[in-house]
Enzyme design. Sequence first.
Site, mmCIF file in Angstrom:
data_model
loop_
_atom_site.group_PDB
_atom_site.id
_atom_site.type_symbol
_atom_site.label_atom_id
_atom_site.label_comp_id
_atom_site.label_asym_id
_atom_site.label_seq_id
_atom_site.Cartn_x
_atom_site.Cartn_y
_atom_site.Cartn_z
ATOM 1 N N ILE A 100 0.898 -1.161 0.000
ATOM 2 C CA ILE A 100 0.000 0.000 0.000
ATOM 3 C C ILE A 100 0.936 1.209 0.000
ATOM 4 O O ILE A 100 1.669 1.432 0.962
ATOM 5 C CB ILE A 100 -0.971 -0.016 1.187
ATOM 6 C CG1 ILE A 100 -1.911 -1.220 1.029
ATOM 7 C CG2 ILE A 100 -1.744 1.302 1.248
ATOM 8 C CD1 ILE A 100 -3.004 -1.326 2.049
ATOM 9 N N PRO A 101 0.951 1.962 -1.108
ATOM 10 C CA PRO A 101 2.058 2.879 -1.412
ATOM 11 C C PRO A 101 2.043 4.227 -0.696
ATOM 12 O O PRO A 101 1.820 5.273 -1.309
ATOM 13 C CB PRO A 101 1.927 3.052 -2.927
ATOM 14 C CG PRO A 101 0.459 2.948 -3.167
ATOM 15 C CD PRO A 101 -0.028 1.910 -2.182
ATOM 16 N N CYS A 102 2.362 4.227 0.582
ATOM 17 C CA CYS A 102 2.448 5.492 1.309
ATOM 18 C C CYS A 102 3.578 6.362 0.767
ATOM 19 O O CYS A 102 3.572 7.582 0.964
ATOM 20 C CB CYS A 102 2.605 5.255 2.807
ATOM 21 S SG CYS A 102 3.945 4.152 3.255
ATOM 22 N N HIS A 103 4.526 5.759 0.051
ATOM 23 C CA HIS A 103 5.612 6.544 -0.548
ATOM 24 C C HIS A 103 5.098 7.462 -1.656
ATOM 25 O O HIS A 103 5.792 8.391 -2.059
ATOM 26 C CB HIS A 103 6.727 5.620 -1.085
ATOM 27 C CG HIS A 103 6.301 4.709 -2.183
ATOM 28 N ND1 HIS A 103 5.655 3.509 -1.949
ATOM 29 C CD2 HIS A 103 6.428 4.814 -3.532
ATOM 30 C CE1 HIS A 103 5.410 2.916 -3.107
ATOM 31 N NE2 HIS A 103 5.867 3.681 -4.078
ATOM 32 N N ARG A 104 3.862 7.262 -2.108
ATOM 33 C CA ARG A 104 3.290 8.092 -3.172
ATOM 34 C C ARG A 104 2.471 9.259 -2.626
ATOM 35 O O ARG A 104 1.720 9.900 -3.363
ATOM 36 C CB ARG A 104 2.426 7.242 -4.097
ATOM 37 C CG ARG A 104 3.230 6.207 -4.855
ATOM 38 C CD ARG A 104 2.391 5.382 -5.796
ATOM 39 N NE ARG A 104 3.191 4.274 -6.323
ATOM 40 C CZ ARG A 104 2.688 3.098 -6.656
ATOM 41 N NH1 ARG A 104 1.385 2.876 -6.560
ATOM 42 N NH2 ARG A 104 3.486 2.138 -7.093
#
Length: 193
Positions: free
Chosen positions: A135-139
């Site tokens: 789940i891309p929290c880096h985005r």
Amino acid sequence: MLMLYCEEINGRWYGAALDGKRIFATTFASSRKEAMRYLLNEIPYNMHFQEAEKPDVTAEELFKVMEAIIEGKDVSFSFEFAMETVSPYNRRVLEVMALIPTGYVTTYSALAKVVGGHARAVGRACATNPFPPVIPCHRVVSADMSLGGYGGGLKTKWAILKREDRGYKDVSKVKIGGKILPLYPVKHLHPPT
């Protein structure tokens, strides 16, 4: 019982806490010890767990997906995330965050406009995301297009996002429950200083 798995791929350690095929936590780190420490902090305190000697089929598939994400590749998957230990608000943030496609980012404040609450609440939900990088929290970034924060460090966040850059130029958007989430091409970001 939760099984804790760790595996090294291309110099990175990937970790996962799984109950059968359900994912309770994921992580990536520079060492096995660091990955295990993260997993132990993420699993529910009242759940029994055991460290596996080697990854099972689900963990192997999950680690391949995680490595592909870190390397900036497009992936598709159908994992089941155990969300019962995540607050309803954080669950909503995670669900919307999962819709941000490779090559794009959104801001904490834009995400807050879609899910409710404030940018700081979204930031806390990102900081406590139990499923990075799947789940891309880096985005999710700051409104000024600086990187904001990242548990793995800003250099790591920047490196992942640079690999995800697809050369998109135009802002896109996704409609979620009658609200619009703007998506900004990675090239709009300011690198960390």
